[in-house]
Motif scaffolding. Sequence first.
Motif, PDB file in Angstrom:
ATOM      1  N   VAL A 109       0.840  -1.196   0.000  1.00  0.00           N
ATOM      2  CA  VAL A 109       0.000   0.000   0.000  1.00  0.00           C
ATOM      3  C   VAL A 109       0.877   1.250   0.000  1.00  0.00           C
ATOM      4  O   VAL A 109       1.721   1.435   0.883  1.00  0.00           O
ATOM      5  N   ALA A 110       0.680   2.115  -0.985  1.00  0.00           N
ATOM      6  CA  ALA A 110       1.403   3.383  -1.054  1.00  0.00           C
ATOM      7  C   ALA A 110       0.711   4.399  -0.146  1.00  0.00           C
ATOM      8  O   ALA A 110      -0.506   4.599  -0.236  1.00  0.00           O
ATOM      9  N   ALA A 111       1.491   5.030   0.716  1.00  0.00           N
ATOM     10  CA  ALA A 111       0.915   6.005   1.653  1.00  0.00           C
ATOM     11  C   ALA A 111       1.991   6.990   2.095  1.00  0.00           C
ATOM     12  O   ALA A 111       3.185   6.714   1.987  1.00  0.00           O
ATOM     13  N   LYS A 112       1.527   8.128   2.601  1.00  0.00           N
ATOM     14  CA  LYS A 112       2.431   9.146   3.126  1.00  0.00           C
ATOM     15  C   LYS A 112       2.437   9.089   4.653  1.00  0.00           C
ATOM     16  O   LYS A 112       1.434   8.726   5.276  1.00  0.00           O
ATOM     17  N   GLU A 113       3.555   9.481   5.214  1.00  0.00           N
ATOM     18  CA  GLU A 113       3.611   9.546   6.672  1.00  0.00           C
ATOM     19  C   GLU A 113       2.944  10.832   7.147  1.00  0.00           C
ATOM     20  O   GLU A 113       3.128  11.901   6.559  1.00  0.00           O
ATOM     21  N   VAL A 126       6.790  12.519   1.374  1.00  0.00           N
ATOM     22  CA  VAL A 126       7.407  11.218   1.141  1.00  0.00           C
ATOM     23  C   VAL A 126       6.338  10.139   0.998  1.00  0.00           C
ATOM     24  O   VAL A 126       5.416  10.051   1.808  1.00  0.00           O
ATOM     25  N   ILE A 127       6.461   9.325  -0.049  1.00  0.00           N
ATOM     26  CA  ILE A 127       5.582   8.175  -0.230  1.00  0.00           C
ATOM     27  C   ILE A 127       6.370   6.922   0.085  1.00  0.00           C
ATOM     28  O   ILE A 127       7.465   6.704  -0.453  1.00  0.00           O
ATOM     29  N   ASN A 128       5.825   6.095   0.972  1.00  0.00           N
ATOM     30  CA  ASN A 128       6.430   4.807   1.286  1.00  0.00           C
ATOM     31  C   ASN A 128       5.426   3.704   1.007  1.00  0.00           C
ATOM     32  O   ASN A 128       4.270   3.968   0.633  1.00  0.00           O
ATOM     33  N   LEU A 129       5.853   2.474   1.165  1.00  0.00           N
ATOM     34  CA  LEU A 129       4.981   1.323   0.990  1.00  0.00           C
ATOM     35  C   LEU A 129       4.799   0.619   2.324  1.00  0.00           C
ATOM     36  O   LEU A 129       5.699   0.619   3.170  1.00  0.00           O
TER      37      LEU A 129
END
Length: 463
Positions: free
Chosen positions: A160-164, A173-176
């Motif tokens: 799931v791609a999401a931002k902190e 920043v987009i993390n998984l």
Amino acid sequence: MDTAAFLRHIEESFARIFSDGLCLMEYLPEDKWLALKQAGLLLPFLDEQHGGRKADQFEIQEVLRIAGHYGVPVTLRTGIEGALVLQPLQEFGNPAQIAQGLDLIFNGEGGGLAVTEPETSGAAIAREMQSFYEYRDANTVYVNAAKYWQGNSQSDFLLVAAKERKNGKLSKVINLLLVPKQYIRYEALKSEGLRAVRYAVNRIDAEMPAAQVMKLSESDTAGLRAFQNIFIRSRLQLVGMTHGIMEYIVENAEKFVRRDIKFVEYERREILRRYAVSKILYGFTCKHVSPDAPVAHQLMEANIIKTLATEFTYDAAQMLQKLLGAKGFERGHPASNIAIDFRPFTIFEGPNDMLYAEIYDQFTRATAAEKEAGVKLDKSQTLLMRLQSDNRFGTVSLPERALPDDIAAFLSRHTLGGACPLEKVFIGKVVAKLFAFVQAEADDAAAFLLKSIRKDILDCAYC
């Protein structure tokens, strides 16, 4: 096994596992899909250190191509789990996350990549993305996300791609996050096509272990670039899927279409001309892309492959459906579902018209290598001058592919900074097809591309 033996094994596995037939109007049987994976279907996407094959782009393209002979959904699911799940999992996951993901992929129902959102759709990696995770403490994160139209959306897990979110604000920043299915709610979507690939709206509103977060980078810029690289690599590899589907179209045309009617024969030849272009694009990826090398510098090429491969394959699918007559609309016919199943390929990972405009922008800007060498592009420079100096064309150009005078004249009339947003779409089409034209070994393919380019030039003149 060497490459030849491995690919024979994959072909034999498909024939054996689907020996009793395959219905593309319903979800692919999970037991058969697992049997394909356990036979080695995804091993070219898997690093040797994790039990996969030696890095070989040709093997990746070939398993996608072979899967395409069994229909659009089969190769699509191969691409989803291979390019959009396995490759990012290995690139960004830590050892524990990789072990968890590999177990679910090779012993269960696998996973998918969740990016697009119901409210923003294709603007997923821009500031519009609203999915977020927030640290409750060092060991727990709260995740709030709504995603849709990702393949394998009801499998064992989603990346799931999401931002902190910190102090109530979303970072850039987009993390998984590797999210097991127990945290995900599913609302099944009733799609017009691709029924053999489950789609849904996925909602997550839960606390889960912080160990599920996969950090792409500590840097905002590097993190976004790493996320974008997932899709650059995916687009470069996409031609494996489309080429297999194109071969499936050609096979069905040979099997079901009469050849003693002149117009029908003309249409059949039009399919074969598009197939010839597909061969060019397929060859480029096999020769110029590596699974263990960076691809950030190949964004223009990735967009060219995505647009042309999907445009020409969709054209061929529509032609075949037309030539089949009523059979082309008959549920369950081997070739009836190709066009409707394939149409989303021209839309996902960027609608083609949007990508053509981006191709124009990428063509008219200095590449990273040019910037490093101190090259600055003059916006008054013509497109023809740019074409002649662009190394991305020079490294693949065949000496016998001289540019016709009328097309050279068109490129000479336009400067790097002179196109309006609408003109960018049509000039982007010209640039994309020129990229294939300069590589065309077959005269018939070259002539077809020039004909298509001239149509784009007319469209540009009257837009």
